[in-house]
Design a protein around this motif. Sequence first.
Motif, short mmCIF file in Angstrom:
data_model
loop_
_atom_site.label_atom_id
_atom_site.label_comp_id
_atom_site.label_asym_id
_atom_site.label_seq_id
_atom_site.Cartn_x
_atom_site.Cartn_y
_atom_site.Cartn_z
N LYS A 1 0.84 -1.19 0.00
CA LYS A 1 0.00 0.00 0.00
C LYS A 1 0.88 1.25 0.00
CE LYS A 1 -3.91 -2.34 0.63
NZ LYS A 1 -4.99 -2.39 -0.35
N SER A 2 0.29 2.37 -0.34
CA SER A 2 0.97 3.65 -0.22
C SER A 2 0.42 4.40 1.00
CB SER A 2 0.81 4.49 -1.49
OG SER A 2 -0.55 4.77 -1.74
N LEU A 3 1.13 5.46 1.39
CA LEU A 3 0.82 6.16 2.64
C LEU A 3 0.41 7.60 2.37
CD1 LEU A 3 1.02 5.25 5.62
CD2 LEU A 3 3.25 6.36 5.71
N ASP A 4 -0.71 7.98 2.94
CA ASP A 4 -1.18 9.36 2.92
C ASP A 4 -0.32 10.19 3.86
OD1 ASP A 4 -3.02 11.60 2.68
OD2 ASP A 4 -4.04 10.93 4.50
N ILE A 5 0.48 11.09 3.29
CA ILE A 5 1.29 12.00 4.11
C ILE A 5 0.45 13.25 4.31
CG2 ILE A 5 3.46 13.26 4.29
CD1 ILE A 5 3.62 10.14 4.43
N ASN A 6 -0.23 13.29 5.42
CA ASN A 6 -1.33 14.19 5.66
C ASN A 6 -0.90 15.30 6.62
OD1 ASN A 6 -3.82 15.20 6.90
ND2 ASN A 6 -4.85 13.51 5.84
N ILE A 7 -0.98 16.53 6.16
CA ILE A 7 -0.47 17.64 6.98
C ILE A 7 -1.55 18.31 7.82
CG2 ILE A 7 1.56 18.07 5.55
CD1 ILE A 7 -1.54 20.27 5.36
N ALA A 8 -2.77 17.80 7.80
CA ALA A 8 -3.87 18.45 8.50
C ALA A 8 -3.63 18.58 10.00
CB ALA A 8 -5.19 17.71 8.24
N GLY A 9 -2.92 17.60 10.60
CA GLY A 9 -2.69 17.66 12.03
C GLY A 9 -1.87 18.86 12.49
N HIS B 1 -4.69 20.77 19.19
CA HIS B 1 -4.35 19.77 20.19
C HIS B 1 -3.46 18.66 19.62
CE1 HIS B 1 -7.16 21.88 22.66
NE2 HIS B 1 -8.21 21.51 21.96
N CYS B 2 -3.01 18.86 18.38
CA CYS B 2 -2.16 17.84 17.74
C CYS B 2 -0.78 18.42 17.43
CB CYS B 2 -2.81 17.32 16.47
SG CYS B 2 -1.85 16.04 15.65
N GLY B 3 -0.71 19.32 16.44
CA GLY B 3 0.54 20.02 16.15
C GLY B 3 1.58 19.22 15.40
N GLU B 4 1.17 18.20 14.66
CA GLU B 4 2.13 17.40 13.89
C GLU B 4 1.43 16.78 12.69
OE1 GLU B 4 3.43 14.45 16.72
OE2 GLU B 4 1.69 13.16 16.36
N THR B 5 2.21 16.35 11.74
CA THR B 5 1.66 15.68 10.57
C THR B 5 1.16 14.29 10.95
OG1 THR B 5 3.87 14.86 10.02
CG2 THR B 5 3.16 16.91 8.96
N TYR B 6 0.32 13.74 10.07
CA TYR B 6 -0.11 12.34 10.21
C TYR B 6 0.56 11.55 9.08
CZ TYR B 6 -4.24 14.51 12.54
OH TYR B 6 -5.10 15.24 13.32
#
Length: 267
Positions: free
Chosen positions: A210-218, A223-228
């Motif tokens: 599989k491939s990975l969603d490099i998601n910057i919404a976090g 309350h998160c402050g980091e990428t997913y």
Amino acid sequence: MITHDHHIHTPFCPHGSSDPLEAYIENAIDKGVTSITFTEHAPLPNGFTDPVPTKDSALSPDQLSLYIDTCYAAKQTYASSIEINIGLEIDYIDGFSEQTAMLLNTWGHQLDDSILSVHFLQAPNGSYHCIDYSPEAFQSLISACGSIKKVYELYYKTVQASIEANLGQFTPCRIGHISLARKFQKLFPRDFDDTPLIMKTLETVRDNNKSLDINIAGLSKEHCGETYPPLRWIEKAKEMHIPLVYGSDAHTANYVGTSRDEVARFF
């Protein structure tokens, strides 16, 4: 330089903005993005009740055809300026794989791309909870599971199950925001190390091609402050030769293509 954004929502999102589809596209073009995928939240499976109080987690089934037609028209209109892919963000929900496969089998031939994500978890008592809806909903999930650690364990176990799921010929090949359990980590700090959970998840992604969603919404969640996933895990995924796909997870037009510099070194 990252010139794609393959996780974008639309005005069809019930919990998103009313920004017109054209605004998303034109913002992408203005930012030098040459390829985008609209990945609206697919209708939830038949028989599943949206556990959030607003009942607005996903596209209504009666809107799906219009969504696809609207994206297709935009794809044709902007063909000379940008590549537009028509997609969905599919929810993997424990106990509803058969219904999800039926949805994909019905609509998959009209899609260019898709993401498989986990937003809903089934607690030990059988109740379903949305993991990222609100701090209060997360607290309710902790109560239902017994501890924060058990929430994380359940989340990653479900993500791993989604990666291994056979949802038919249109099973998504990209796994969405694999560390979404961390969305409220500043409010609910961990008293344990989640490294083994994330590592096993990455191994499952790799082993299932599989491939990975490099998601910057976090990054923009207070309350998160980091990428997913977090940067160290993106680096690890790259070392493992897992294909990486940048996604803004935009729910507003101006968020398309944002914070690409944060992860550009991995591409």
